[in-house]
Design a protein around this motif. Structure first.
Motif: not given
Ligand SMILES: Nc1ncnc2c1ncn2[C@@H]1O[C@H](COP(=O)(O)OP(=O)(O)OP(=O)(O)O)[C@@H](O)[C@H]1O
Ligand SMILES: [Mg+2]
Length: 284
Positions: A250, A258-261, A265-266, A270-272, A275-276
């Motif tokens: 997380g 902001a993002e969990t996975g 994946q993170i 990363p989607v956000d 996060t990236r």
């Protein structure tokens, strides 16, 4: 539960990696995974100041979840919500819902001492009691009534020290003060103390930040073994550590999750954008 094996390791230039045995990573797919704890819409205020904003996350059973994010983003605050350590912080107010095995841990009927027996915590700085090595580990089982008589107590102490990978190093000095141990040994002692009462969930707040690479590798190995029986949540500032030990991650940023996975994946996709930026070292 669906699981897949992968030997893929996240590449990094971190010297710690070479101390670690090359273990296959067991990745549990999200579908059908057991959930041990759930946070739903959790807000935390210190007085007027809001430290966490609408946090919702499932903590998967018998997995390691890493919580990462820049300093001050609320990782420790969130961890402390999970065993109600924030109850003792003056001016701290929590709204939202946190459940363990579906039961609200903030319900009036919940006994906080027994909750903390089920949700143990290891802190950034090892904090052994000013007692003997033996007494440090025996204390919890004694006050929670988990061991009856000296033989049973000794058995719990030896088993916990063994699980924490410390017994061989201290077996001849169990009656000596715990403060005489090295920092890494003290941290393993604190882990032994935490697991002696057989918690279902173990919260670890930057447990390796004061340790050298070898002691860090030992604790990571230990976490890997412990997750067979425990659900572990680790806060860490080390991206390499998060990617090595955890199955889920997380990412906290300024009080929001902001993002969990899955950790793969993170770290790989990363989607956000926040996060990236964080995992590539652009801020934080
Ligand atoms: N007891 C407290 N009283 C008032 N504010 C607090 C208290 N504890 C934490 N805070 C504030 O809440 C926010 C989140 O703090 P927290 O310690 O949870 O961050 P963190 O992500 O663990 O940071 P770090 O990586 O530095 O440990 C910060 O702004 C912090 O100053
Ligand atoms: Mg913290």
């Amino acid at each position: 539960m669906d699981t897949v094996m992968t030997t893929e390791r996240i590449q990094s230039d971190d010297a710690l990696v070479r101390y670690l045995p090359d273990k296959p990573k067991l990745v549990t797919l999200p579908s059908g995974a057991d959930v041990k704890m759930t946070a739903e819409g959790v807000n935390v205020f210190y007085g007027e100041k809001q430290a966490l904003d609408d946090i919702s996350i499932d903590i998967h059973s018998k997995q390691i979840t890493a919580l990462i994010g820049p300093s001050g983003c609320g990782k420790t605050t969130f961890l402390r919500c999970l065993n109600r350590m924030n109850d003792v912080v003056d001016g701290c107010r929590i709204t939202g819902r946190i459940t363990m095995d579906g039961e609200d841990i903030y319900a009036p009927k919940v006994d906080v001492v027994s909750l903390r027996g089920q949700v143990g915590m290891v802190f950034q700085k090892p904090n052994p009691f000013p007692k003997s090595i033996f007494e440090n580990v025996a204390y919890g089982p004694k006050i929670h009534g988990y061991a009856h008589g000296n033989d049973e107590l000794e058995e719990v102490v030896v088993r916990s020290l063994n699980k924490a990978g410390l017994f061989e190093e201290v077996k001849d000095r169990l009656q000596e003060p715990a403060t005489g141990l090295s920092g890494g040994q003290q941290q393993r002692l604190c882990i032994a103390r935490a697991i002696a009462i057989n918690p279902a969930v173990l919260l670890m707040d930057e447990p390796c930040s004061a340790l050298d690479p070898i002691a860090t590798a030992r604790i990571e190995d230990l976490m890997w073994e412990l997750k067979e029986n425990f659900t572990i949540i680790i806060v860490t500032h080390s991206m390499q550590q998060a990617s090595r030990v955890s199955q889920r991650t997380g990412f906290f940023h300024m009080g929001v999750l902001a993002e969990t996975g899955t950790t793969e994946q993170i770290f790989q996709n990363p989607v956000d954008a926040r996060t990236r930026d964080y995992i590539t070292g652009r801020f934080g």
